[in-house]
Design a protein around this motif. Structure first.
Motif: not given
Ligand SMILES: [Zn+2]
Length: 535
Positions: A344-369
């Motif tokens: 995502f970028d900031d605007s696509t994220l905001a849009e998804a949070q509003e329009k499709t909040p139940g959609e499954w995403i992957v979020a990188h909390y740590l970057r071991p790579d």
């Protein structure tokens, strides 16, 4: 799916009760550590000449394993005769992997997990409500793996706060993402007692513990959390908590959330299990590990688990991506969140949070790579002493739609977090084989005996699992140590793990010669006895 009524309902539940009594009687017979050397009998199935590893007794030597029906009947240095014989020469024979954290309770998810060596896949973090519907739905479809559920605190809370009736499926949780009242508001004393009553019904229906998705409703009261832990203590069952906060910054930090769990264990005596330490602790794992070590040293009943990935998966509308979340996750950005491999970028994220909040995403909390420090944080969670490996595996989707039913192989673009296909083999490859952070026996212990022990004080069936011993359940993996590996990536997750030659559930191979046995559905319910007060 509605429950059948009248006599059919009673007959069905009597059946379940009789089955549970049978399980309890069998489970009451202690396991024998003695070895049979008799070769006069013919076994239903023999796994011949493998390197048999039992994490409990320390056995690690060449043996043949004789299986009769669904039990291990002999472990022998000398050859055994079987109606069917699987050659395990050059292969490791170990207990089947027990996953305490498997959200994907459907056929596609179970089959992917079979390739990963899983023989028992339990949904304990979220749980379900009502329990009879959840169990019955799986029983009707059939499963290659053993299955079971906790009762869901969050489902009970949503039901009370939003007047939505749960239907025993995870879809209920996704649908509830369109409302937010249940996430932030306190429960009144009346609501709290009704939430507790719903959970108690689940425990009487045989739930394996209480699933507490605290992080999805971080505004719930401390007194409500206390009441839930008291109920767990009363029934002698564990709780499974996705902790309330996820942040390196105080207040409302991960540290504070874990402290609350510690205090609940201390004050109520409940067994508190902390889900996915790797993702909940984010970059504060050193201090949180100290907190947990301290609590365990004072004999509180606290256990934990982790999966060997730096990224998690959740719905895009989750509370943890609101407000100053970038700072709270220790310097994250919208680009750390991906939908089907696309950041995502900031605007696509905001849009998804509003329009499709139940959609499954992957979020990188740590970057071991990208960072050795992050790799070390991940290692501290995954290798936490006494911790289990658990996948947090998800359902598989295609263009946002969940794939259900007897679909195999999955379409190439099928998507889920890669942990859904490779948690256990990845841990073996990365931590045991390549980086040698743990011995094979200790690594296997995290995937077999430890999860069995987390449950066995309250779930008698688990005393027969996680072991290769005479009398134990014939849930076994036979794998090639040289080639065992995950293959799925964040962008191409739909790749089955490799290296499992045989995966056997209740004496029946569900993976044979490295391939899925599509019609093998030997999975059984793991369930506490159903309360008999209704009969
Ligand atoms: Zn979780």
């Amino acid at each position: 799916m509605p429950l059948p009524d009248g006599s059919e309902w009673v007959a069905k539940h009597l059946q379940i009760l009789v089955a549970m009594l049978a399980v309890a009687l069998v489970a009451a017979v202690p396991l024998s550590h003695a070895e049979s050397t008799s070769d006069e009998d013919t076994f239903d199935l023999v796994i011949a000449n493998g390197r048999v590893i039992d994490p409990e007794t320390g056995l690690d030597d060449l043996r043949s394993v004789g299986i009769r029906a669904d039990r291990i009947a002999a472990i022998s240095r000398t050859p055994l005769r079987g109606r069917a014989v699987l050659d395990a020469s050059g292969l490791v024979v170990a207990p089947g992997f027990i996953d305490l954290h498997a959200h994907g309770q459907d056929l596609p998810a179970a089959r992917m997990q079979a390739f990963d060596g899983v023989t028992t896949a339990l949904e304990l973090e979220s749980g379900r409500l009502p329990l009879p519907v959840a169990y019955e739905r799986v029983a009707l479809e059939g499963r290659p793996l053993n299955y079971g559920f906790s009762v869901s605190w969050l489902f009970a809370r949503i039901a009370e706060k939003e007047a939505m009736e749960p239907d025993g499926s995870i879809t209920f949780f996704q649908d509830a993402q369109r409302r937010t009242g249940w996430q932030h508001t306190l429960a009144s004393p009346g609501e709290t007692s009704r939430i507790i009553a719903r959970i108690e019904q689940g425990l009487q229906d045989g739930a394996l513990g209480i699933g507490i998705l605290a992080g999805y409703a971080p505004g719930h009261g401390r007194k409500e959390a206390f009441a839930v832990a008291q109920l767990a203590a009363k029934y002698g069952v564990p709780t499974f908590t996705h902790a309330r906060y996820m942040s390196v910054i105080e207040p409302q930090s991960s540290f504070e959330a874990i402290e609350e769990i510690v205090s609940l264990a201390a004050a109520t005596g409940a067994h508190m299990h902390i889900n996915h330490l790797n993702s909940i602790a984010v970059r504060d794992i050193p201090r949180i590990a100290e907190l947990l070590h301290g609590a365990q040293g004072r004999v509180l009943r606290i256990t934990t688990e982790a999966y060997p990935y730096g990224a998690g998966s959740t719905v895009v509308g989750a509370e943890l991506f609101r407000g100053n979340w970038r700072e709270r996750l220790g310097g994250a950005s919208a680009g750390d969140i991906e939908l089907a491999g696309i950041p995502f970028d900031d605007s696509t994220l905001a849009e998804a949070q509003e329009k499709t909040p139940g959609e499954w995403i992957v979020a990188h909390y740590l970057r071991p790579d990208r960072s050795a420090v992050d790799q070390d944080y991940l290692d501290q969670s995954v290798l936490f002493p006494g911790g289990a490996i658990a996948s947090d595996g998800m359902r598989w989707t295609l263009n946002g739609e969940v794939i259900t039913g007897d679909v195999w192989p999955l379409p190439p673009e099928a998507f889920a977090h890669p942990r859904s296909a490779g948690t256990f083999t990845r841990f073996l490859r990365d931590y045991v084989l390549e980086r040698k952070r743990e011995s094979l026996r200790e690594g296997l212990r995290r995937m077999t005996l430890i999860p069995a022990q987390i449950l066995e004080a309250s779930v008698l069936q688990m005393t027969k699992k996680g072991r290769v011993q005479v009398g134990a359940d014939a849930d076994l993996v036979v794998f090639d140590l040289a080639t065992v590996s995950d293959r799925g990536t964040y962008t191409q997750p739909n790749q089955t793990a490799v290296g499992m030659r045989y995966v056997i559930v209740s004496g029946v191979p569900v993976i044979r010669d490295g391939a899925l046995v599509r019609d093998a559905l030997p999975g059984r319910p793991i369930r506490r006895p159903v309360a008999t007060a209704n009969f």
